[in-house]
Design a protein around this motif. Structure first.
Motif, PDB file in Angstrom:
ATOM      1  N   LEU A  30      23.278  23.387  44.802  1.00 10.53           N
ATOM      2  CA  LEU A  30      23.054  23.176  43.370  1.00 10.53           C
ATOM      3  C   LEU A  30      21.601  22.828  43.095  1.00 10.53           C
ATOM      4  CD1 LEU A  30      24.356  22.703  40.497  1.00 10.53           C
ATOM      5  CD2 LEU A  30      24.493  20.290  41.161  1.00 10.53           C
ATOM      6  N   ILE A  31      21.059  21.911  43.862  1.00 10.50           N
ATOM      7  CA  ILE A  31      19.679  21.474  43.649  1.00 10.50           C
ATOM      8  C   ILE A  31      18.695  22.591  43.965  1.00 10.50           C
ATOM      9  CG2 ILE A  31      17.904  19.904  44.522  1.00 10.50           C
ATOM     10  CD1 ILE A  31      20.113  17.765  44.672  1.00 10.50           C
ATOM     11  N   ALA A  32      18.919  23.292  45.057  1.00  9.16           N
ATOM     12  CA  ALA A  32      18.014  24.383  45.421  1.00  9.16           C
ATOM     13  C   ALA A  32      18.000  25.472  44.346  1.00  9.16           C
ATOM     14  CB  ALA A  32      18.424  24.973  46.769  1.00  9.16           C
ATOM     15  N   THR A  33      19.165  25.797  43.805  1.00  7.51           N
ATOM     16  CA  THR A  33      19.259  26.848  42.790  1.00  7.51           C
ATOM     17  C   THR A  33      18.558  26.448  41.502  1.00  7.51           C
ATOM     18  OG1 THR A  33      21.344  27.671  43.701  1.00  7.51           O
ATOM     19  CG2 THR A  33      20.852  28.225  41.406  1.00  7.51           C
ATOM     20  N   ARG A  34      18.788  25.223  41.072  1.00  9.74           N
ATOM     21  CA  ARG A  34      18.248  24.804  39.785  1.00  9.74           C
ATOM     22  C   ARG A  34      16.756  24.491  39.817  1.00  9.74           C
ATOM     23  NH1 ARG A  34      22.975  21.019  37.051  1.00  9.74           N
ATOM     24  NH2 ARG A  34      24.651  22.584  37.160  1.00  9.74           N
ATOM     25  N   LEU A  35      16.226  24.242  40.995  1.00  7.51           N
ATOM     26  CA  LEU A  35      14.807  23.876  41.079  1.00  7.51           C
ATOM     27  C   LEU A  35      13.939  24.972  41.690  1.00  7.51           C
ATOM     28  CD1 LEU A  35      15.060  20.156  42.292  1.00  7.51           C
ATOM     29  CD2 LEU A  35      14.869  21.017  39.955  1.00  7.51           C
ATOM     30  N   LYS A  36      14.527  26.108  42.020  1.00  9.62           N
ATOM     31  CA  LYS A  36      13.774  27.124  42.756  1.00  9.62           C
ATOM     32  C   LYS A  36      12.588  27.671  41.976  1.00  9.62           C
ATOM     33  CE  LYS A  36      16.858  30.922  41.420  1.00  9.62           C
ATOM     34  NZ  LYS A  36      17.787  31.962  41.929  1.00  9.62           N
ATOM     35  N   ASP A  37      12.636  27.633  40.649  1.00  8.60           N
ATOM     36  CA  ASP A  37      11.546  28.205  39.872  1.00  8.60           C
ATOM     37  C   ASP A  37      10.622  27.154  39.260  1.00  8.60           C
ATOM     38  OD1 ASP A  37      13.405  27.216  38.104  1.00  8.60           O
ATOM     39  OD2 ASP A  37      13.232  28.877  36.676  1.00  8.60           O
ATOM     40  N   VAL A  38      10.723  25.899  39.738  1.00  4.96           N
ATOM     41  CA  VAL A  38       9.816  24.859  39.258  1.00  4.96           C
ATOM     42  C   VAL A  38       8.510  24.980  40.037  1.00  4.96           C
ATOM     43  CG1 VAL A  38       9.421  22.379  38.967  1.00  4.96           C
ATOM     44  CG2 VAL A  38      11.725  23.317  38.700  1.00  4.96           C
ATOM     45  N   PRO A  39       7.404  25.303  39.380  1.00  6.68           N
ATOM     46  CA  PRO A  39       6.140  25.474  40.108  1.00  6.68           C
ATOM     47  C   PRO A  39       5.609  24.150  40.636  1.00  6.68           C
ATOM     48  CG  PRO A  39       5.750  25.560  37.752  1.00  6.68           C
ATOM     49  CD  PRO A  39       7.249  25.514  37.930  1.00  6.68           C
ATOM     50  N   GLU A  40       4.783  24.228  41.646  1.00  8.37           N
ATOM     51  CA  GLU A  40       4.196  23.029  42.244  1.00  8.37           C
ATOM     52  C   GLU A  40       3.502  22.178  41.197  1.00  8.37           C
ATOM     53  OE1 GLU A  40       3.195  20.868  45.945  1.00  8.37           O
ATOM     54  OE2 GLU A  40       4.602  22.470  45.460  1.00  8.37           O
ATOM     55  N   SER A  41       2.836  22.818  40.266  1.00  5.63           N
ATOM     56  CA  SER A  41       2.082  22.079  39.244  1.00  5.63           C
ATOM     57  C   SER A  41       2.972  21.294  38.301  1.00  5.63           C
ATOM     58  CB  SER A  41       1.212  23.054  38.437  1.00  5.63           C
ATOM     59  OG  SER A  41       2.035  24.026  37.797  1.00  5.63           O
ATOM     60  N   ALA A  42       4.251  21.640  38.237  1.00  9.46           N
ATOM     61  CA  ALA A  42       5.168  20.960  37.322  1.00  9.46           C
ATOM     62  C   ALA A  42       6.053  19.940  38.029  1.00  9.46           C
ATOM     63  CB  ALA A  42       6.050  21.993  36.609  1.00  9.46           C
ATOM     64  N   ARG A  43       5.888  19.775  39.307  1.00  9.07           N
ATOM     65  CA  ARG A  43       6.745  18.848  40.051  1.00  9.07           C
ATOM     66  C   ARG A  43       6.234  17.412  39.916  1.00  9.07           C
ATOM     67  NH1 ARG A  43      10.521  21.318  43.443  1.00  9.07           N
ATOM     68  NH2 ARG A  43      10.266  23.592  43.514  1.00  9.07           N
ATOM     69  N   ARG A  44       7.156  16.505  39.807  1.00  7.66           N
ATOM     70  CA  ARG A  44       6.831  15.092  39.662  1.00  7.66           C
ATOM     71  C   ARG A  44       6.236  14.531  40.942  1.00  7.66           C
ATOM     72  NH1 ARG A  44       6.583  12.842  34.556  1.00  7.66           N
ATOM     73  NH2 ARG A  44       8.290  13.650  33.248  1.00  7.66           N
ATOM     74  N   ARG A  45       5.263  13.632  40.765  1.00 10.90           N
ATOM     75  CA  ARG A  45       4.631  12.942  41.881  1.00 10.90           C
ATOM     76  C   ARG A  45       5.283  11.574  42.018  1.00 10.90           C
ATOM     77  NH1 ARG A  45       0.060  14.418  43.992  1.00 10.90           N
ATOM     78  NH2 ARG A  45      -0.763  12.287  44.084  1.00 10.90           N
TER      79      ARG A  45
END
Length: 348
Positions: free
Chosen positions: A172-187
């Motif tokens: 579920l997590i892999a599918t829903r987050l697969k298109d989140v670009p590196e620049s948009a990921r939380r630090r």
């Protein structure tokens, strides 16, 4: 330091199981394990969680007895099992004489599989004569590790049910987050202890759920050794995390009033979250299969638009399957008490 009863250990080491099979553990050690395993010792907290989830009826006790606030989340028949201490990790406390008296059919550890843990497993096995399996607890091999333990413990069907849930969460997590670009990921920064300056380094078993949930762990590994490190305020400010997660209530309750922490972006934006810890930690403490509800939680914190589910229902379903307890509304409220948890309003 392990306190060994030499004479008892020597006697026990000469006794081989009537029927046994060789089992290869996660570091390739071939261990003669009885065909039937009825009494099991968990070497540390990680293994205790797995044993409780898979086969609580085989537990000889807890490395550390459940605390008062944890007891409502554990089946009554297992709350009062004796405390036997731990063989592994920080501050090993197990009294080997007590372990030998209990005569477990098997000892196993679950988690890190570094040479240090492998050496400990071999040493304890040689000194006690008890079969000791070291099982890898990292997320990417959890399913395989659970299948192995299910076979060894004779609870393959139960292990398969837990594996299905583990794989569903990961998928579920892999599918829903697969298109989140590196620049948009939380630090993200994991704040441990009351001062918040102990953390888990990137890639460690303590923080891998942050990375698996789509976050960027800001605590870069300066060297190849260790998973936990103390950091300076200056280093923290340089990392500039936009999200802080903690399981320490003392830290959480004072962080917004701390002048130093007020300069951290996550604090400025009021993005500090206190993880639930009942009956076992959602982040680590211990880093075992209890982290799978934490994996769902962190993903929901970081990317709420991608995880719209009612988190009360998610939590209730997890506890029903993994811990075999049905949470009433009051107990669920108590579990989800930490501020910031993304749950739907309680239905009246």
């Amino acid at each position: 330091m392990l306190r060994l009863a030499f004479t008892a250990a020597l006697c026990l080491s000469s006794i081989a199981p009537a029927t046994a099979r060789d089992v290869a553990d996660s570091v390739g050690r071939k261990v003669a394990v009885p065909d039937r395993v009825d009494k099991v010792m968990a070497a540390g907290p990680n293994a205790a969680v797995v044993l409780y989830v898979l086969a609580p009826e085989k537990m000889i006790g807890w490395p550390s007895a459940p605390r008062l606030e944890e007891r409502p989340f554990i089946l009554p028949e297992y709350r009062d099992l004796p405390e036997h201490g731990r063989l592994t990790g920080r501050g090993d406390t197990a009294n080997i004489e007590v372990v030998l008296k209990a005569k477990p059919d098997l000892v196993f550890d679950f988690g890190s599989v570094t040479p240090t843990y492998a050496s400990l497993a071999e040493r304890v096995q040689q000194q006690t004569g008890l079969p000791y399996l070291l099982i890898d607890g990292h997320l990417d091999v959890t399913a395989a590790s659970l299948r192995l333990l299910g076979d060894v413990l004779g609870v393959a069907e139960r292990a398969a049910a837990i594996v299905r849930a583990v794989e569903e969460i990961e998928g579920l997590i892999a599918t829903r987050l697969k298109d989140v670009p590196e620049s948009a990921r939380r630090r993200v920064y994991l704040a441990r202890q009351a001062n918040g300056l102990e953390t888990g380094l990137r890639g460690s078993i303590n923080t891998e759920i942050v990375e698996r949930a789509g976050g960027i762990n800001v605590a870069e590994r300066a060297s190849g050794r260790g998973g936990i490190a103390n950091v300076s305020v200056e280093q923290l400010l340089a990392w500039a995390p936009d999200t802080v997660v903690t399981w320490d209530r003392n830290f959480f309750e004072r962080v917004y009033d701390d002048q130093v922490w007020q300069t951290v972006p996550a604090v400025k934006d009021r993005r500090v979250y206190l993880a639930p810890r009942l009956p076992f930690g959602w982040i680590d403490a211990p880093p075992s299969i209890n982290r799978y509800i934490g994996l769902r939680w962190i993903a929901s914190l970081l990317y709420p638009d991608r995880f719209p589910e009612d988190f009360r229902a998610v939590t209730r379903d997890f506890h029903r399957l993994f811990y075999r307890v049905d949470l009433d509304e009051a107990t669920l409220d108590r579990l989800l008490d930490p501020a910031g948890i993304p749950v739907s309003p309680r239905r009246r």
